[in-house]
Every structure is written in C-alpha cells, then in structure tokens.
Design a protein around this motif. Structure first.
Motif, short mmCIF file in Angstrom:
data_model
loop_
_atom_site.label_atom_id
_atom_site.label_comp_id
_atom_site.label_asym_id
_atom_site.label_seq_id
_atom_site.Cartn_x
_atom_site.Cartn_y
_atom_site.Cartn_z
N LYS A 199 18.57 65.18 -13.51
CA LYS A 199 17.20 64.69 -13.43
C LYS A 199 16.36 65.17 -14.61
O LYS A 199 16.62 66.22 -15.20
CB LYS A 199 16.55 65.17 -12.12
N THR A 200 15.33 64.38 -14.89
CA THR A 200 14.34 64.74 -15.90
C THR A 200 13.83 66.16 -15.63
O THR A 200 13.52 66.49 -14.49
CB THR A 200 13.16 63.74 -15.84
N GLY A 201 13.77 66.96 -16.69
CA GLY A 201 13.29 68.33 -16.56
C GLY A 201 14.40 69.35 -16.48
O GLY A 201 14.17 70.53 -16.70
N GLU A 202 15.61 68.87 -16.18
CA GLU A 202 16.74 69.78 -16.17
C GLU A 202 17.28 69.99 -17.58
O GLU A 202 17.03 69.18 -18.47
CB GLU A 202 17.86 69.21 -15.28
N LYS A 203 18.04 71.04 -17.76
CA LYS A 203 18.72 71.32 -19.03
C LYS A 203 20.21 71.35 -18.78
O LYS A 203 20.83 72.41 -18.68
CB LYS A 203 18.24 72.65 -19.60
N PRO A 204 20.80 70.17 -18.63
CA PRO A 204 22.21 70.08 -18.23
C PRO A 204 23.19 70.35 -19.35
O PRO A 204 24.40 70.37 -19.13
CB PRO A 204 22.34 68.64 -17.74
N GLY A 205 22.69 70.58 -20.57
CA GLY A 205 23.58 70.92 -21.68
C GLY A 205 23.89 69.71 -22.56
O GLY A 205 23.49 68.58 -22.28
N LEU B 169 16.18 67.08 -20.34
CA LEU B 169 16.26 65.63 -20.14
C LEU B 169 14.87 65.03 -20.04
O LEU B 169 14.06 65.47 -19.21
CB LEU B 169 17.03 65.32 -18.85
N PRO B 170 14.58 64.02 -20.86
CA PRO B 170 13.27 63.36 -20.79
C PRO B 170 13.30 62.26 -19.73
O PRO B 170 14.37 61.90 -19.24
CB PRO B 170 13.16 62.74 -22.19
N PRO B 171 12.14 61.71 -19.39
CA PRO B 171 12.16 60.47 -18.61
C PRO B 171 12.84 59.40 -19.44
O PRO B 171 12.82 59.47 -20.67
CB PRO B 171 10.68 60.12 -18.42
N CYS B 172 13.45 58.42 -18.80
CA CYS B 172 14.10 57.35 -19.55
C CYS B 172 13.09 56.72 -20.51
O CYS B 172 12.00 56.33 -20.10
CB CYS B 172 14.64 56.29 -18.59
N PRO B 173 13.45 56.61 -21.81
CA PRO B 173 12.52 56.03 -22.77
C PRO B 173 12.23 54.55 -22.54
O PRO B 173 11.25 54.02 -23.05
CB PRO B 173 13.21 56.25 -24.13
N LYS B 174 13.06 53.89 -21.77
CA LYS B 174 12.83 52.46 -21.50
C LYS B 174 12.10 52.22 -20.20
O LYS B 174 11.17 51.43 -20.14
CB LYS B 174 14.17 51.71 -21.45
N ASN C 233 11.36 54.83 -17.68
CA ASN C 233 10.70 55.98 -17.07
C ASN C 233 11.40 56.52 -15.83
O ASN C 233 10.85 57.32 -15.08
CB ASN C 233 9.24 55.64 -16.74
N ASN C 234 12.62 56.08 -15.62
CA ASN C 234 13.43 56.62 -14.53
C ASN C 234 13.72 58.09 -14.80
O ASN C 234 13.69 58.53 -15.95
CB ASN C 234 14.75 55.81 -14.46
N THR C 235 14.02 58.84 -13.75
CA THR C 235 14.23 60.28 -13.93
C THR C 235 15.61 60.73 -13.46
O THR C 235 15.83 61.93 -13.30
CB THR C 235 13.16 61.07 -13.15
N THR C 236 16.52 59.80 -13.28
CA THR C 236 17.86 60.17 -12.83
C THR C 236 18.91 59.62 -13.78
O THR C 236 18.86 58.46 -14.18
CB THR C 236 18.11 59.62 -11.40
N TYR C 237 19.86 60.47 -14.11
CA TYR C 237 20.93 60.11 -15.05
C TYR C 237 22.28 60.51 -14.50
O TYR C 237 22.39 61.43 -13.70
CB TYR C 237 20.75 60.86 -16.37
#
Ligand SMILES: [Zn+2]
Length: 46
Positions: free
Chosen positions: A4-10, A32-37, A39-43
């Motif tokens: 998720k956005t805000g995490e530092k998953p490496g 992790l930023p919000p999706c640049p397209k 604005n989703n917050t999950t990857y």
C-alpha cells in the motif's frame, strides 16, 4: 500479497491493482506513492 501507499516494501517493480500502472522503487528507503494515474493505493509486486 498487497502493498500500500506509504509503505516501504523495498526495491522492486509494483503494479497498481486498478489500472496496471507500473511504479518502480529503486531504493529500499523509497515509499510507495499513490498511483500516478488513478490515485489507487494498492499494488502487487511483479
Ligand atoms: Zn492506478
């Protein structure tokens, strides 16, 4: 596994779960930023 956005998953390549936008983190301290397209917050990591 989801990241998720805000995490530092490496370092790695992450894909937005909504529109597939790719975000690359090239440092383990990057956040992790919000999706640049959409604005989703999950990857997922690819
Ligand atoms: Zn997106």
């Amino acid at each position: 596994m989801y990241y998720k956005t805000g995490e530092k998953p490496g370092k790695g390549t992450y894909k937005c779960t909504r529109d597939g936008q790719i975000v690359v983190l090239d440092d383990n301290t990057d956040t992790l930023p919000p999706c640049p397209k959409c604005n989703n917050t999950t990857y997922t990591k690819i």
